[in-house]
Motif scaffolding. Structure first.
Motif, mmCIF file in Angstrom:
data_model
loop_
_atom_site.group_PDB
_atom_site.id
_atom_site.type_symbol
_atom_site.label_atom_id
_atom_site.label_comp_id
_atom_site.label_asym_id
_atom_site.label_seq_id
_atom_site.Cartn_x
_atom_site.Cartn_y
_atom_site.Cartn_z
ATOM 1 N N TRP A 195 0.833 -1.205 0.000
ATOM 2 C CA TRP A 195 0.000 0.000 0.000
ATOM 3 C C TRP A 195 0.861 1.246 0.000
ATOM 4 O O TRP A 195 0.532 2.245 -0.667
ATOM 5 N N ARG A 196 1.952 1.222 0.721
ATOM 6 C CA ARG A 196 2.826 2.406 0.761
ATOM 7 C C ARG A 196 3.435 2.695 -0.613
ATOM 8 O O ARG A 196 3.772 3.845 -0.923
ATOM 9 N N GLU A 197 3.565 1.683 -1.439
ATOM 10 C CA GLU A 197 4.117 1.883 -2.780
ATOM 11 C C GLU A 197 3.169 2.658 -3.690
ATOM 12 O O GLU A 197 3.613 3.366 -4.598
ATOM 13 N N VAL A 198 1.878 2.510 -3.469
ATOM 14 C CA VAL A 198 0.916 3.121 -4.398
ATOM 15 C C VAL A 198 0.143 4.293 -3.797
ATOM 16 O O VAL A 198 -0.415 5.109 -4.544
ATOM 17 N N ALA A 199 0.073 4.384 -2.490
ATOM 18 C CA ALA A 199 -0.701 5.440 -1.829
ATOM 19 C C ALA A 199 0.238 6.557 -1.398
ATOM 20 O O ALA A 199 1.048 6.369 -0.482
#
Length: 239
Positions: A195-199
């Protein structure tokens, strides 16, 4: 959800509409929206609330077996709302779908807020044992379903949703404000990293307990407190 519900549209109003922010609550695996009663009640104070039940629960419906297919179907329904949603909320698969639907709204220049409760972002099926455990736990949680929907229809819809969620990998990026509430008793490290990669605008607020206790009476007040604080802290940026 009861027998009357499945005769209604897939996108259903929760209570009487009122002026304010439009919120959409997206079903988890299995298609039901009963877990969202407390969340819907809280959000109705700030505007209209709609629930997206799982397509496949009503007679004649064939459930979709991929996140993309579900997002395509639900996107067409969101475009029929009087106003675009300002908040998309979902548990597990529902959070995944909320993220994907928010991406489509972002493509139109909007920035809805996204709330995801213990939603996966890394492919679960890369570990067959983990995928099997995931399926078994979800099926067990639905075994006591008392919604009035025939058990075979619930099972077929859940199986389709499980096919979708265990093969999902979050890849689409957008900057919509997002709140992720992972459950502390689950193995969420890989999902959180994904999630941290895309958000690009992500707030993380863990919940105690496991995936299936997130909305119980003991934990719901904390979940609602995280939700309220997130909405308050993002109000200025979202306006």
């Amino acid at each position: 959800m009861n027998r009357a519900d499945v005769a209604q549209p897939v996108l259903m109003p929760m209570g009487r509409p009122r002026a304010g922010r439009c919120s959409v609550l997206v079903h988890a695996a299995g298609g039901g929206v009963g877990a969202y009663t407390g969340v819907g009640f809280a959000l109705r104070r700030s505007g209209p609330v709609f629930a997206l039940r799982g397509y496949g629960l009503a007679p004649g419906e064939e459930p979709d077996r991929s996140v993309t297919a579900m997002a395509d179907r639900y996107w067409s329904l969101l475009t029929e709302l009087p106003e675009p949603p300002g908040l998309l909320f979902g548990w597990s698969l529902g959070g995944v779908l909320a993220w994907e639907l928010a991406a489509r709204l972002a493509g139109e220049g909007r920035r809805p807020r996204v709330v995801m409760v213990d939603s996966p972002a890394a492919r679960i099926d890369r570990d067959p044992a983990a995928a099997r455990r995931w399926r078994e736990r979800v099926r067990a949680s639905l075994a006591a379903d008392d919604s009035g929907v025939p058990a075979d229809r619930v099972a077929a819809t859940a199986d389709a949703h499980l096919d979708a969620v265990v093969s999902y990998r979050a890849e689409v990026r957008h900057d919509c404000p997002a709140l992720l509430m992972p459950c502390a008793d689950e193995d969420n490290d890989a999902h959180l990293a994904a999630w941290r990669e895309v958000a690009t605008d992500l707030t993380v607020r863990p919940l105690p307990g496991d995936h299936f206790t997130a909305f119980d009476g003991e934990r719901l007040p904390l979940l609602l407190d995280h939700l309220k604080n997130f909405l308050t802290s993002t109000e200025e940026r979202h306006a």
